[in-house]
Design a protein around this motif. Structure first.
Motif, PDB file in Angstrom:
ATOM      1  N   GLU A 145       0.826  -1.204   0.000  1.00 47.17           N
ATOM      2  CA  GLU A 145       0.000   0.000   0.000  1.00 47.17           C
ATOM      3  C   GLU A 145       0.866   1.264   0.000  1.00 47.17           C
ATOM      4  OE1 GLU A 145      -2.557  -0.425   3.348  1.00 47.17           O
ATOM      5  OE2 GLU A 145      -3.895  -1.866   2.351  1.00 47.17           O
ATOM      6  N   LEU A 146       1.997   1.219   0.713  1.00 47.11           N
ATOM      7  CA  LEU A 146       2.908   2.363   0.741  1.00 47.11           C
ATOM      8  C   LEU A 146       3.494   2.615  -0.639  1.00 47.11           C
ATOM      9  CD1 LEU A 146       4.518   4.505   2.309  1.00 47.11           C
ATOM     10  CD2 LEU A 146       6.230   2.744   2.803  1.00 47.11           C
ATOM     11  N   VAL A 147       3.911   1.562  -1.318  1.00 46.92           N
ATOM     12  CA  VAL A 147       4.460   1.716  -2.669  1.00 46.92           C
ATOM     13  C   VAL A 147       3.422   2.309  -3.607  1.00 46.92           C
ATOM     14  CG1 VAL A 147       5.370   0.501  -4.674  1.00 46.92           C
ATOM     15  CG2 VAL A 147       6.115  -0.169  -2.381  1.00 46.92           C
ATOM     16  N   ASN A 148       2.223   1.753  -3.584  1.00 45.95           N
ATOM     17  CA  ASN A 148       1.177   2.195  -4.504  1.00 45.95           C
ATOM     18  C   ASN A 148       0.595   3.561  -4.159  1.00 45.95           C
ATOM     19  OD1 ASN A 148       1.365  -0.113  -6.075  1.00 45.95           O
ATOM     20  ND2 ASN A 148      -0.138  -1.234  -4.858  1.00 45.95           N
ATOM     21  N   ALA A 149       0.906   4.057  -2.963  1.00 49.05           N
ATOM     22  CA  ALA A 149       0.386   5.366  -2.548  1.00 49.05           C
ATOM     23  C   ALA A 149       1.232   6.526  -3.067  1.00 49.05           C
ATOM     24  CB  ALA A 149       0.310   5.433  -1.026  1.00 49.05           C
ATOM     25  N   GLN A 150       2.388   6.231  -3.652  1.00 49.81           N
ATOM     26  CA  GLN A 150       3.268   7.302  -4.107  1.00 49.81           C
ATOM     27  C   GLN A 150       2.703   8.010  -5.343  1.00 49.81           C
ATOM     28  OE1 GLN A 150       5.748   8.094  -2.010  1.00 49.81           O
ATOM     29  NE2 GLN A 150       4.878   6.358  -0.870  1.00 49.81           N
ATOM     30  N   ASP A 151       2.834   9.322  -5.351  1.00 46.78           N
ATOM     31  CA  ASP A 151       2.354  10.144  -6.468  1.00 46.78           C
ATOM     32  C   ASP A 151       3.451  10.213  -7.526  1.00 46.78           C
ATOM     33  OD1 ASP A 151       1.328  11.962  -8.221  1.00 46.78           O
ATOM     34  OD2 ASP A 151       0.998  13.554  -6.742  1.00 46.78           O
ATOM     35  N   LEU A 152       3.247   9.495  -8.610  1.00 44.55           N
ATOM     36  CA  LEU A 152       4.277   9.423  -9.648  1.00 44.55           C
ATOM     37  C   LEU A 152       4.331  10.673 -10.514  1.00 44.55           C
ATOM     38  CD1 LEU A 152       3.901   5.705 -10.792  1.00 44.55           C
ATOM     39  CD2 LEU A 152       5.214   6.674  -8.890  1.00 44.55           C
ATOM     40  N   MET A 153       3.413  11.604 -10.291  1.00 39.49           N
ATOM     41  CA  MET A 153       3.424  12.856 -11.045  1.00 39.49           C
ATOM     42  C   MET A 153       4.275  13.919 -10.366  1.00 39.49           C
ATOM     43  SD  MET A 153       1.828  11.939 -13.622  1.00 39.49           S
ATOM     44  CE  MET A 153       1.879  13.519 -14.469  1.00 39.49           C
ATOM     45  N   THR A 154       4.881  13.578  -9.246  1.00 41.66           N
ATOM     46  CA  THR A 154       5.800  14.507  -8.580  1.00 41.66           C
ATOM     47  C   THR A 154       7.186  13.876  -8.525  1.00 41.66           C
ATOM     48  OG1 THR A 154       5.440  13.632  -6.338  1.00 41.66           O
ATOM     49  CG2 THR A 154       3.910  15.320  -7.131  1.00 41.66           C
ATOM     50  N   GLU A 155       8.209  14.714  -8.492  1.00 41.25           N
ATOM     51  CA  GLU A 155       9.583  14.203  -8.447  1.00 41.25           C
ATOM     52  C   GLU A 155       9.837  13.431  -7.162  1.00 41.25           C
ATOM     53  OE1 GLU A 155      14.212  15.817  -8.770  1.00 41.25           O
ATOM     54  OE2 GLU A 155      12.522  17.201  -8.999  1.00 41.25           O
ATOM     55  N   ARG A 198       8.157  10.036  -7.318  1.00 43.28           N
ATOM     56  CA  ARG A 198       8.884   9.101  -8.192  1.00 43.28           C
ATOM     57  C   ARG A 198      10.140   8.582  -7.504  1.00 43.28           C
ATOM     58  NH1 ARG A 198       7.199  13.009 -12.018  1.00 43.28           N
ATOM     59  NH2 ARG A 198       9.217  14.090 -11.954  1.00 43.28           N
ATOM     60  N   GLU A 199      10.862   9.476  -6.822  1.00 40.60           N
ATOM     61  CA  GLU A 199      12.086   9.057  -6.123  1.00 40.60           C
ATOM     62  C   GLU A 199      11.770   8.047  -5.034  1.00 40.60           C
ATOM     63  OE1 GLU A 199      13.856  12.634  -4.723  1.00 40.60           O
ATOM     64  OE2 GLU A 199      14.668  13.210  -6.687  1.00 40.60           O
ATOM     65  N   THR A 200      10.725   8.314  -4.254  1.00 42.72           N
ATOM     66  CA  THR A 200      10.355   7.389  -3.181  1.00 42.72           C
ATOM     67  C   THR A 200       9.869   6.066  -3.753  1.00 42.72           C
ATOM     68  OG1 THR A 200       9.720   9.250  -1.769  1.00 42.72           O
ATOM     69  CG2 THR A 200       8.879   7.078  -1.155  1.00 42.72           C
ATOM     70  N   TYR A 201       9.120   6.139  -4.836  1.00 37.01           N
ATOM     71  CA  TYR A 201       8.584   4.930  -5.487  1.00 37.01           C
ATOM     72  C   TYR A 201       9.722   4.011  -5.920  1.00 37.01           C
ATOM     73  CZ  TYR A 201       5.786   2.109  -8.742  1.00 37.01           C
ATOM     74  OH  TYR A 201       5.168   1.074  -9.403  1.00 37.01           O
ATOM     75  N   VAL A 202      10.707   4.584  -6.600  1.00 39.03           N
ATOM     76  CA  VAL A 202      11.834   3.783  -7.084  1.00 39.03           C
ATOM     77  C   VAL A 202      12.655   3.259  -5.911  1.00 39.03           C
ATOM     78  CG1 VAL A 202      13.995   3.866  -8.387  1.00 39.03           C
ATOM     79  CG2 VAL A 202      11.947   4.949  -9.307  1.00 39.03           C
ATOM     80  N   ALA A 203      12.842   4.091  -4.875  1.00 37.80           N
ATOM     81  CA  ALA A 203      13.588   3.642  -3.694  1.00 37.80           C
ATOM     82  C   ALA A 203      12.894   2.468  -3.020  1.00 37.80           C
ATOM     83  CB  ALA A 203      13.751   4.795  -2.713  1.00 37.80           C
TER      84      ALA A 203
END
Length: 289
Positions: A176-186, A189-194
């Motif tokens: 849920e934490l991974v999928n909660a990241q807003d990929l439209m912000t830098e 995206r950084e947190t998502y990839v991390a």
């Protein structure tokens, strides 16, 4: 670091600035792993003289080669300003120290002395990969499954601390934490990839029932029976808490049964009731639900 635009175009300057920012972040992270806090004044005030890079009559490949050399020089100068050793040496020392610390072994002294020792270990082992393999074999052969699990959990905690997040309690929370990241912000995206980069490590510590059972093993004395261990693993994988009964004596710590909590899960709450009943009346000959 500032730039004077002359021959270099904006198209050429953008990736150069990005590379410099990446170098600074990487070097600071290496020193943090070594245990040396980067001086904020040095980090913010560091400036590296830029030699003249002529682009006249040169191909893109030739220009990029010169820029790459300059970035490498910048990395070494920045690293030496922080700790007195080149960037590659700092990265190597950070890796060796990170691998040794959980095993109870450590390097000490000045950064230069520790770097020399780390380099000597890697050289004697035949390279970084070979040294890592030797440490991995030693850890597997001479540390219990629970100790290895704890090392992985500690490393995972540090990794999450590095990205400014608390470690999720369950695999579902992590997803849920991974999928909660807003990929439209830098930042998103950084947190998502991390987080994607931490997926395997998280699964090895807090993943499926098989992994959880390996970390909370009956064979290592954490539970009174294999049944207790497996049920505790099910509880952990589904968000239930685990409370260990422990007795401290001359021989060390002796672990007893597992008291399970299961907030929000009817089946696990029922299992807790059954466990409580068994604690009071003793285990039945046949464990029927």
């Amino acid at each position: 670091t500032s730039w004077k635009r002359s021959d270099l175009s904006a198209r050429e300057l953008a990736p150069l600035q990005e590379a410099v920012d990446g170098v600074r972040s990487g070097v600071v992270a290496a020193y943090e792993a070594i245990g040396v806090a980067a001086d904020a004044l040095v980090v913010e005030g560091f400036d590296h003289a830029t030699k003249r890079i002529s682009t006249k009559g040169r191909s893109d490949k030739g220009i990029q080669s010169e820029l790459r050399k300059w970035v490498e020089g910048y990395a070494d100068a920045f690293s030496k300003a922080l700790g007195g050793i080149a960037a590659e040496a700092a990265t190597q020392l950070a890796a060796v120290k990170t691998a040794l610390d959980p095993l109870g072994q450590s390097l000490s002294g000045t950064v230069a002395a520790m770097s020399q020792a780390a380099g000597g270990l890697v050289e004697l082992a035949g390279g970084s990969d070979a040294f890592g393999g030797l440490l991995g074999g030693f850890q597997t052969a001479f540390y219990t499954a629970q100790e290895q699990w704890q090392m992985a959990a500690d490393a995972l905690g540090k990794a999450f601390e590095g990205i400014g997040l608390a470690v999720p309690k369950t695999a579902r929370d992590f997803r849920e934490l991974v999928n909660a990241q807003d990929l439209m912000t830098e930042a998103g995206r950084e947190t998502y990839v991390a987080l994607l980069g931490l997926s395997d490590a998280f699964a090895s510590v807090h993943g499926d029932v098989a992994n959880a059972t390996a970390g909370l093993s009956y064979d290592d004395g954490w539970f009174r029976s294999e049944f207790d261990a497996r049920l505790a693993a099910v509880a952990q994988a589904n968000g239930g808490g685990i409370v260990q009964e422990a007795a401290f004596g001359p021989g060390g710590v002796t672990y007893g049964g597992a008291a399970l909590t299961a907030e929000g899960n009817g089946l696990l709450r029922k299992l807790v009731e059954i466990f409580d009943q068994w604690d009071e009346t003793g285990l039945p000959v046949e464990r029927a639900f």
